[in-house]
Design an enzyme around this catalytic site. Structure first.
Site, PDB file in Angstrom:
ATOM      1  CG  HIS A 181      38.019   0.263 -45.491  1.00  0.00           C
ATOM      2  ND1 HIS A 181      38.415  -0.141 -46.748  1.00  0.00           N
ATOM      3  CD2 HIS A 181      37.958   1.616 -45.520  1.00  0.00           C
ATOM      4  CE1 HIS A 181      38.593   0.927 -47.508  1.00  0.00           C
ATOM      5  NE2 HIS A 181      38.322   1.999 -46.793  1.00  0.00           N
TER       6      HIS A 181
ATOM      7  NE  ARG B 108      48.886   7.814 -44.668  1.00  0.00           N
ATOM      8  CZ  ARG B 108      47.712   7.341 -45.093  1.00  0.00           C
ATOM      9  NH1 ARG B 108      47.670   6.322 -45.928  1.00  0.00           N
ATOM     10  NH2 ARG B 108      46.574   7.890 -44.680  1.00  0.00           N
TER      11      ARG B 108
ATOM     12  CE  LYS C 222      41.001   9.203 -43.094  1.00  0.00           C
ATOM     13  NZ  LYS C 222      42.450   8.900 -43.198  1.00  0.00           N
TER      14      LYS C 222
ATOM     15  CB  CYS D 278      36.127   2.187 -49.649  1.00  0.00           C
ATOM     16  SG  CYS D 278      36.390   3.750 -48.734  1.00  0.00           S
TER      17      CYS D 278
ATOM     18  CD  GLU E 261      38.618  -3.709 -46.984  1.00  0.00           C
ATOM     19  OE1 GLU E 261      39.169  -2.668 -47.405  1.00  0.00           O
ATOM     20  OE2 GLU E 261      37.409  -3.757 -46.650  1.00  0.00           O
TER      21      GLU E 261
END
Length: 311
Positions: free
Chosen positions: A237, A251, A165, A144, A239
């Site tokens: 990502h 969040r 985003k 990333c 992972e």
């Protein structure tokens, strides 16, 4: 792991062209075995979560891995207990001073996309890390923001801010089925994405020696091979745990930050439903392939690391 077959067998050439790792009797007889030394330069705020994610992937092969945790020397994390950092991490300056070498190094992302690279407080030290990898690491995997920073440092490829985003799970095309890093990959795969910036395909293609291995029509290039540097750069990502995007979404909702529901993640895009993991198998394939390629190509004598040729 490779398959050992006679080089004169027709299958040897067929499998080699398909990207399957094969070796002949001479190669096998010269092969020595030792634990692989892999470093994790962890730039993420949730250190323990990130440790778990990468250790799970690189520890799933039959090979013995010696994992070392590394941090930036002067940067102090606010999200992980100081005793954990003191017990398990070494500052890069200490690693650098010892002259030790690594078979592989993972450089993680960091939540600082909005900053220019040069405005990052530890940028000068990080560029030292990048240069150090060319002589002390056999293969580096930038993830990333870490991958964006590496490809910018070594090749001048710019990151560009997005209007919105890129957040969710997106389909990516396998652009290099014969690549040793994509062994076992489907023609396309779903990969979690969570970023406000992008690297552009045309700018990567303009650099000699860079090859896009995974690409998406929606969110752009994902995985890039840099043969000369024996490096991989991934901008997304694989992972991530099943609930990592959910944690990020919750969040932002709790903080009142405007955020879209991560697309193609929850069943029917309903955050009330448990998210579905559709990338786990490809995550294990990619990192297992990377470890396998390191194992096949790294010198047995660690003093010779950094002196080798292109992949």
């Amino acid at each position: 792991m490779p398959i050992k077959i006679p080089s004169s067998l027709p299958a040897f050439d067929v499998l080699t062209r398909e990207g399957v790792m094969v070796m002949d009797e001479d190669q096998a007889s010269r092969q020595d075995i030792r634990p692989l030394r892999i470093g994790l330069l962890n730039l993420m705020p949730k250190k323990i979560q990130t440790e778990n994610q990468f250790a799970r992937l690189i520890g799933a092969t039959p090979l013995q891995i010696d994992l070392s945790l590394i941090r930036m020397s002067e940067h102090r994390t606010k999200n992980t207990a100081a005793d954990h950092m003191e017990s398990f991490y070494r500052p890069f300056t200490e690693v650098e001073a010892t002259g030790e070498k690594f078979d592989g190094l993972i450089i993680t992302g960091a939540p600082i996309e909005h900053l220019e690279f040069s405005d990052v407080t530890y940028w000068d030290e990080l560029t030292r890390v990048f240069e150090w990898t060319t002589t002390h690491v056999h293969s580096t995997f930038g993830v990333c923001w870490g991958g964006m920073a590496m490809i910018n440092h070594f090749h001048g490829v710019k990151k560009h801010l997005l209007d919105a985003k890129a957040f969710g799970c997106f389909r990516h095309r396998n652009m290099a089925p014969a690549s040793p890093f994509l062994r076992g990959f489907s023609d396309d795969c779903v990969i979690p994405v969570s970023r406000w910036t992008e690297m552009r395909r045309d700018e990567i293609d303009a650099v000699d020696g860079l090859e896009v291995l995974l690409d998406s029509d929606e969110v752009g290039p994902c995985l890039v091979q840099d043969s000369a540097a024996r490096s991989l750069y991934i901008f997304n990502h694989l992972e991530y745990d099943s609930d990592t995007l959910k944690q990020e979404y919750d969040r932002d909702i709790d903080a009142g930050t405007p955020i879209n529901v991560p697309c193609n993640y929850y069943p029917d895009d309903d955050p009330a439903c448990p998210p579905q993991n559709r990338w786990r198998s490809h995550a294990h394939l990619l990192y297992g392939n990377w470890i396998n390629e390191i194992y096949q190509t790294t010198p047995f004598d660690m003093d010779a690391i950094g002196l080798g040729s292109r992949w």
